[in-house]
Write a protein that holds these residues in place. Structure first.
Motif, PDB file in Angstrom:
ATOM      1  N   UNK A 171      -7.899 -39.223  28.426  1.00 29.08           N
ATOM      2  CA  UNK A 171      -8.105 -39.970  27.023  1.00 29.08           C
ATOM      3  C   UNK A 171      -7.018 -39.874  26.280  1.00 29.08           C
ATOM      4  N   UNK A 172      -5.903 -39.063  26.420  1.00 33.44           N
ATOM      5  CA  UNK A 172      -4.707 -38.973  25.583  1.00 33.44           C
ATOM      6  C   UNK A 172      -3.718 -39.792  26.010  1.00 33.44           C
ATOM      7  N   UNK A 173      -3.196 -40.765  25.105  1.00 34.80           N
ATOM      8  CA  UNK A 173      -2.090 -41.732  25.555  1.00 34.80           C
ATOM      9  C   UNK A 173      -0.810 -40.665  25.837  1.00 34.80           C
ATOM     10  N   UNK A 174      -0.231 -41.158  26.824  1.00 35.55           N
ATOM     11  CA  UNK A 174       1.040 -40.543  27.472  1.00 35.55           C
ATOM     12  C   UNK A 174       2.190 -41.371  26.727  1.00 35.55           C
ATOM     13  N   UNK A 175       2.982 -40.803  26.017  1.00 32.40           N
ATOM     14  CA  UNK A 175       4.067 -41.501  25.275  1.00 32.40           C
ATOM     15  C   UNK A 175       5.206 -42.178  26.247  1.00 32.40           C
ATOM     16  N   UNK A 176       5.796 -41.152  27.215  1.00 35.77           N
ATOM     17  CA  UNK A 176       6.630 -41.707  27.921  1.00 35.77           C
ATOM     18  C   UNK A 176       6.137 -40.924  29.465  1.00 35.77           C
ATOM     19  N   UNK A 177       5.542 -42.044  30.165  1.00 33.45           N
ATOM     20  CA  UNK A 177       4.908 -41.655  31.520  1.00 33.45           C
ATOM     21  C   UNK A 177       6.116 -41.311  32.476  1.00 33.45           C
ATOM     22  N   UNK A 178       7.226 -41.870  32.403  1.00 32.48           N
ATOM     23  CA  UNK A 178       8.466 -41.674  33.116  1.00 32.48           C
ATOM     24  C   UNK A 178       8.965 -40.277  33.141  1.00 32.48           C
ATOM     25  N   UNK A 179       8.663 -39.397  32.035  1.00 30.82           N
ATOM     26  CA  UNK A 179       9.526 -38.264  31.955  1.00 30.82           C
ATOM     27  C   UNK A 179       8.182 -36.954  31.871  1.00 30.82           C
ATOM     28  N   UNK A 180       7.013 -37.469  31.305  1.00 27.65           N
ATOM     29  CA  UNK A 180       6.010 -36.503  31.157  1.00 27.65           C
ATOM     30  C   UNK A 180       5.389 -36.048  32.633  1.00 27.65           C
ATOM     31  N   UNK A 181       5.396 -34.912  32.935  1.00 28.22           N
ATOM     32  CA  UNK A 181       5.148 -34.339  34.225  1.00 28.22           C
ATOM     33  C   UNK A 181       3.473 -33.873  34.350  1.00 28.22           C
ATOM     34  N   UNK A 182       3.068 -34.213  35.401  1.00 32.18           N
ATOM     35  CA  UNK A 182       1.865 -33.951  35.741  1.00 32.18           C
ATOM     36  C   UNK A 182       1.453 -32.411  36.080  1.00 32.18           C
ATOM     37  N   UNK A 183       0.195 -31.953  35.440  1.00 28.45           N
ATOM     38  CA  UNK A 183      -0.218 -30.680  35.771  1.00 28.45           C
ATOM     39  C   UNK A 183      -1.304 -30.730  36.744  1.00 28.45           C
ATOM     40  N   UNK A 184      -1.550 -29.491  37.362  1.00 30.16           N
ATOM     41  CA  UNK A 184      -2.674 -29.436  38.398  1.00 30.16           C
ATOM     42  C   UNK A 184      -4.049 -29.886  37.765  1.00 30.16           C
ATOM     43  N   UNK A 185      -4.622 -30.573  38.158  1.00 32.87           N
ATOM     44  CA  UNK A 185      -6.115 -30.951  37.693  1.00 32.87           C
ATOM     45  C   UNK A 185      -5.967 -32.348  36.765  1.00 32.87           C
ATOM     46  N   UNK A 186      -4.924 -32.768  36.383  1.00 34.29           N
ATOM     47  CA  UNK A 186      -4.831 -33.914  35.628  1.00 34.29           C
ATOM     48  C   UNK A 186      -5.643 -35.148  36.170  1.00 34.29           C
ATOM     49  N   UNK A 187      -6.126 -35.971  35.327  1.00 35.76           N
ATOM     50  CA  UNK A 187      -6.708 -37.297  35.693  1.00 35.76           C
ATOM     51  C   UNK A 187      -6.008 -38.363  34.697  1.00 35.76           C
ATOM     52  N   UNK A 188      -5.183 -39.335  35.602  1.00 35.39           N
ATOM     53  CA  UNK A 188      -4.461 -40.287  34.818  1.00 35.39           C
ATOM     54  C   UNK A 188      -5.435 -41.330  34.783  1.00 35.39           C
ATOM     55  N   UNK A 189      -5.294 -41.944  33.473  1.00 37.80           N
ATOM     56  CA  UNK A 189      -6.280 -43.252  33.291  1.00 37.80           C
ATOM     57  C   UNK A 189      -5.364 -44.391  32.932  1.00 37.80           C
TER      58      UNK A 189
END
Length: 101
Positions: A59-77
């Motif tokens: 539910x929190x918008x990601x500003x720069x998806x190309x550089x933001x790294x995923x963490x264990x357990x994340x759900x991309x929406x």
């Protein structure tokens, strides 16, 4: 050895929801995780409509998806575009109520 993380990719459209679980390399970007999720969910023709969707994590918008790294357990929406502006929808409902009297 590269560590693996578990993530999910979720999409919701009219009358349809999709969720896929993935195991990715630690350090994978949000954008890359999303692309892999789309590939797992859709054929190429169906996938196209979702390519440019805004992305968020829980539910929190990601500003720069190309550089933001995923963490264990994340759900991309992925957020589908609105069909009508919420202000216009409220205005239309209010007009319908006042005209019904």
């Amino acid at each position: 050895m590269v560590r693996k993380i578990d993530i999910e990719v979720a999409l919701a459209a009219e009358g349809e929801q999709r969720l896929v679980a993935l195991k990715l390399d630690e350090g994978t970007s949000v954008a890359e995780g999303y692309r892999q999720g789309l590939a797992a969910m859709f054929s190429c023709s169906q996938e196209q409509q979702w390519r440019e969707a805004p992305l968020g994590i829980f539910g929190q918008k990601v500003r720069d998806p190309d550089t933001a790294e995923l963490k264990h357990g994340d759900r991309i929406e992925a957020y589908a575009p609105l069909k009508i502006d919420p202000k216009q929808a409220r205005r239309a409902r209010a007009n319908n109520k006042s005209g019904a009297r």
